[in-house]
Motif scaffolding. Structure first.
Motif, PDB file in Angstrom:
ATOM      1  N   LEU A  26      26.992 -11.339  -6.084  1.00 43.85           N
ATOM      2  CA  LEU A  26      26.993 -12.792  -5.917  1.00 43.85           C
ATOM      3  C   LEU A  26      26.419 -13.486  -7.151  1.00 43.85           C
ATOM      4  O   LEU A  26      26.968 -14.480  -7.621  1.00 43.85           O
ATOM      5  N   ALA A  27      25.332 -12.955  -7.674  1.00 41.84           N
ATOM      6  CA  ALA A  27      24.718 -13.545  -8.864  1.00 41.84           C
ATOM      7  C   ALA A  27      25.703 -13.564 -10.029  1.00 41.84           C
ATOM      8  O   ALA A  27      25.814 -14.558 -10.745  1.00 41.84           O
ATOM      9  N   LYS A  28      26.424 -12.481 -10.206  1.00 43.44           N
ATOM     10  CA  LYS A  28      27.411 -12.397 -11.291  1.00 43.44           C
ATOM     11  C   LYS A  28      28.506 -13.447 -11.101  1.00 43.44           C
ATOM     12  O   LYS A  28      28.918 -14.106 -12.050  1.00 43.44           O
ATOM     13  N   CYS A  29      28.951 -13.637  -9.859  1.00 44.97           N
ATOM     14  CA  CYS A  29      30.018 -14.607  -9.567  1.00 44.97           C
ATOM     15  C   CYS A  29      29.593 -16.045  -9.855  1.00 44.97           C
ATOM     16  O   CYS A  29      30.425 -16.860 -10.248  1.00 44.97           O
ATOM     17  N   VAL A  30      28.340 -16.351  -9.638  1.00 37.04           N
ATOM     18  CA  VAL A  30      27.880 -17.742  -9.806  1.00 37.04           C
ATOM     19  C   VAL A  30      27.060 -17.952 -11.078  1.00 37.04           C
ATOM     20  O   VAL A  30      26.487 -19.018 -11.278  1.00 37.04           O
ATOM     21  N   GLY A  31      27.002 -16.938 -11.926  1.00 39.77           N
ATOM     22  CA  GLY A  31      26.312 -17.086 -13.206  1.00 39.77           C
ATOM     23  C   GLY A  31      24.801 -17.119 -13.105  1.00 39.77           C
ATOM     24  O   GLY A  31      24.130 -17.759 -13.908  1.00 39.77           O
ATOM     25  N   ARG A  32      24.260 -16.420 -12.131  1.00 40.57           N
ATOM     26  CA  ARG A  32      22.808 -16.327 -11.952  1.00 40.57           C
ATOM     27  C   ARG A  32      22.372 -14.892 -12.170  1.00 40.57           C
ATOM     28  O   ARG A  32      23.184 -14.016 -12.424  1.00 40.57           O
ATOM     29  N   GLN A  33      21.062 -14.656 -11.984  1.00 39.36           N
ATOM     30  CA  GLN A  33      20.524 -13.305 -12.085  1.00 39.36           C
ATOM     31  C   GLN A  33      19.976 -12.876 -10.737  1.00 39.36           C
ATOM     32  O   GLN A  33      19.587 -13.716  -9.918  1.00 39.36           O
ATOM     33  N   ALA A  34      19.945 -11.574 -10.519  1.00 44.33           N
ATOM     34  CA  ALA A  34      19.353 -10.988  -9.324  1.00 44.33           C
ATOM     35  C   ALA A  34      18.356  -9.922  -9.783  1.00 44.33           C
ATOM     36  O   ALA A  34      18.646  -8.731  -9.743  1.00 44.33           O
ATOM     37  N   PRO A  35      17.183 -10.363 -10.255  1.00 44.81           N
ATOM     38  CA  PRO A  35      16.224  -9.406 -10.815  1.00 44.81           C
ATOM     39  C   PRO A  35      15.709  -8.408  -9.777  1.00 44.81           C
ATOM     40  O   PRO A  35      15.455  -8.770  -8.636  1.00 44.81           O
ATOM     41  N   VAL A  36      15.598  -7.177 -10.199  1.00 46.49           N
ATOM     42  CA  VAL A  36      15.030  -6.119  -9.355  1.00 46.49           C
ATOM     43  C   VAL A  36      13.528  -6.096  -9.619  1.00 46.49           C
ATOM     44  O   VAL A  36      13.091  -6.247 -10.753  1.00 46.49           O
ATOM     45  N   GLY A  37      12.741  -5.934  -8.578  1.00 45.31           N
ATOM     46  CA  GLY A  37      11.295  -5.820  -8.739  1.00 45.31           C
ATOM     47  C   GLY A  37      10.523  -7.089  -8.441  1.00 45.31           C
ATOM     48  O   GLY A  37       9.300  -7.070  -8.420  1.00 45.31           O
ATOM     49  N   TRP A  38      11.206  -8.192  -8.214  1.00 45.88           N
ATOM     50  CA  TRP A  38      10.492  -9.421  -7.857  1.00 45.88           C
ATOM     51  C   TRP A  38       9.954  -9.341  -6.443  1.00 45.88           C
ATOM     52  O   TRP A  38       8.999 -10.018  -6.097  1.00 45.88           O
ATOM     53  N   LEU A  39      10.564  -8.515  -5.615  1.00 46.28           N
ATOM     54  CA  LEU A  39      10.097  -8.291  -4.246  1.00 46.28           C
ATOM     55  C   LEU A  39      10.216  -6.808  -3.964  1.00 46.28           C
ATOM     56  O   LEU A  39      11.265  -6.206  -4.206  1.00 46.28           O
ATOM     57  N   ILE A  40       9.138  -6.206  -3.485  1.00 40.69           N
ATOM     58  CA  ILE A  40       9.185  -4.784  -3.131  1.00 40.69           C
ATOM     59  C   ILE A  40       8.660  -4.594  -1.719  1.00 40.69           C
ATOM     60  O   ILE A  40       7.823  -5.348  -1.239  1.00 40.69           O
ATOM     61  N   ARG A  41       9.208  -3.581  -1.072  1.00 39.86           N
ATOM     62  CA  ARG A  41       8.739  -3.202   0.263  1.00 39.86           C
ATOM     63  C   ARG A  41       7.656  -2.155   0.030  1.00 39.86           C
ATOM     64  O   ARG A  41       7.944  -1.024  -0.343  1.00 39.86           O
ATOM     65  N   THR A  42       6.410  -2.558   0.221  1.00 36.46           N
ATOM     66  CA  THR A  42       5.277  -1.690  -0.099  1.00 36.46           C
ATOM     67  C   THR A  42       4.892  -0.765   1.044  1.00 36.46           C
ATOM     68  O   THR A  42       4.118   0.159   0.841  1.00 36.46           O
ATOM     69  N   ARG A  43       5.419  -1.053   2.217  1.00 35.49           N
ATOM     70  CA  ARG A  43       5.093  -0.230   3.384  1.00 35.49           C
ATOM     71  C   ARG A  43       6.384   0.155   4.080  1.00 35.49           C
ATOM     72  O   ARG A  43       7.235  -0.693   4.337  1.00 35.49           O
ATOM     73  N   GLU A  44       6.534   1.444   4.347  1.00 32.00           N
ATOM     74  CA  GLU A  44       7.712   1.914   5.072  1.00 32.00           C
ATOM     75  C   GLU A  44       7.603   1.447   6.516  1.00 32.00           C
ATOM     76  O   GLU A  44       6.547   1.583   7.152  1.00 32.00           O
ATOM     77  N   THR A  45       8.677   0.892   7.029  1.00 30.05           N
ATOM     78  CA  THR A  45       8.682   0.384   8.398  1.00 30.05           C
ATOM     79  C   THR A  45       9.693   1.169   9.220  1.00 30.05           C
ATOM     80  O   THR A  45      10.625   1.757   8.670  1.00 30.05           O
ATOM     81  N   GLN A  46       9.497   1.155  10.525  1.00 32.83           N
ATOM     82  CA  GLN A  46      10.483   1.827  11.369  1.00 32.83           C
ATOM     83  C   GLN A  46      11.727   0.955  11.464  1.00 32.83           C
ATOM     84  O   GLN A  46      11.681  -0.245  11.195  1.00 32.83           O
ATOM     85  N   ARG A  47      12.836   1.560  11.819  1.00 26.71           N
ATOM     86  CA  ARG A  47      14.071   0.791  11.983  1.00 26.71           C
ATOM     87  C   ARG A  47      13.881  -0.247  13.077  1.00 26.71           C
ATOM     88  O   ARG A  47      13.198   0.003  14.064  1.00 26.71           O
ATOM     89  N   GLN A  48      14.489  -1.412  12.917  1.00 19.44           N
ATOM     90  CA  GLN A  48      14.298  -2.536  13.823  1.00 19.44           C
ATOM     91  C   GLN A  48      15.166  -2.447  15.082  1.00 19.44           C
ATOM     92  O   GLN A  48      14.893  -3.139  16.054  1.00 19.44           O
ATOM     93  N   VAL A  49      16.193  -1.611  15.058  1.00 14.83           N
ATOM     94  CA  VAL A  49      17.122  -1.505  16.184  1.00 14.83           C
ATOM     95  C   VAL A  49      16.362  -1.152  17.463  1.00 14.83           C
ATOM     96  O   VAL A  49      15.571  -0.211  17.484  1.00 14.83           O
ATOM     97  N   GLY A  50      16.571  -1.928  18.506  1.00 11.87           N
ATOM     98  CA  GLY A  50      15.948  -1.660  19.797  1.00 11.87           C
ATOM     99  C   GLY A  50      14.583  -2.296  19.989  1.00 11.87           C
ATOM    100  O   GLY A  50      14.010  -2.229  21.070  1.00 11.87           O
ATOM    101  N   LEU A  51      14.033  -2.929  18.933  1.00  9.08           N
ATOM    102  CA  LEU A  51      12.721  -3.566  19.055  1.00  9.08           C
ATOM    103  C   LEU A  51      12.872  -5.004  19.536  1.00  9.08           C
ATOM    104  O   LEU A  51      13.867  -5.668  19.234  1.00  9.08           O
ATOM    105  N   THR A  52      11.884  -5.473  20.267  1.00 15.17           N
ATOM    106  CA  THR A  52      11.871  -6.871  20.678  1.00 15.17           C
ATOM    107  C   THR A  52      11.563  -7.744  19.462  1.00 15.17           C
ATOM    108  O   THR A  52      11.160  -7.249  18.409  1.00 15.17           O
ATOM    109  N   GLU A  53      11.719  -9.041  19.634  1.00 16.41           N
ATOM    110  CA  GLU A  53      11.431  -9.950  18.525  1.00 16.41           C
ATOM    111  C   GLU A  53       9.981  -9.823  18.069  1.00 16.41           C
ATOM    112  O   GLU A  53       9.687  -9.772  16.871  1.00 16.41           O
ATOM    113  N   ALA A  54       9.044  -9.738  19.010  1.00 12.76           N
ATOM    114  CA  ALA A  54       7.629  -9.594  18.654  1.00 12.76           C
ATOM    115  C   ALA A  54       7.361  -8.255  17.973  1.00 12.76           C
ATOM    116  O   ALA A  54       6.600  -8.185  17.001  1.00 12.76           O
ATOM    117  N   GLU A  55       7.991  -7.199  18.468  1.00 13.44           N
ATOM    118  CA  GLU A  55       7.820  -5.878  17.852  1.00 13.44           C
ATOM    119  C   GLU A  55       8.389  -5.856  16.432  1.00 13.44           C
ATOM    120  O   GLU A  55       7.811  -5.244  15.537  1.00 13.44           O
TER     121      GLU A  55
END
Length: 115
Positions: A26-55
């Motif tokens: 998408l960034a390439k199509c609209v002439g923008r950048q999509a930098p890697v490393g600006w946001l990282i997932r620092t903690r491994e989480t369980q898959r969300q499938v089957g969890l309630t909204e609060a969970e």
């Protein structure tokens, strides 16, 4: 544009990050950048499938850290699927904490169930 990242363990298992692929294309199509490393997932989480909204919210709380490179930037956060918004919300909180001035979310799909 910032992709909502996978945890490094899941990335190495899959060998690709679908949100980063979407953001890069998408960034390439609209002439923008999509930098890697600006946001990282620092903690491994369980898959969300089957969890309630609060969970889901508890599962991803404080799972992301953003780089100070976002300071003063408006950020378009990209993900593949939006279900309850818990993951996007947790990521947006991290981006704001690092100094992003505005965070908007764009997803390819919206998941829901009919009851």
């Amino acid at each position: 544009m910032v992709a909502l990242p996978l945890h490094t363990r899941r990335y190495h298992s899959r060998k690709y990050d679908q949100a980063q692929l979407l953001a890069g294309s998408l960034a390439k199509c609209v002439g923008r950048q999509a930098p890697v490393g600006w946001l990282i997932r620092t903690r491994e989480t369980q898959r969300q499938v089957g969890l309630t909204e609060a969970e889901r919210a508890d599962n991803v709380a404080e799972a992301f850290t953003a780089s100070s490179d976002v300071t003063g930037h408006d950020v378009l956060l990209l993900d593949d699927v939006f279900t309850t918004g818990a993951t996007a919300r947790a990521a947006a909180i991290a981006l704001h904490a690092a100094g992003a001035t505005r965070v908007e979310v764009l997803t390819l799909a919206r998941a829901f169930t009919l009851t």
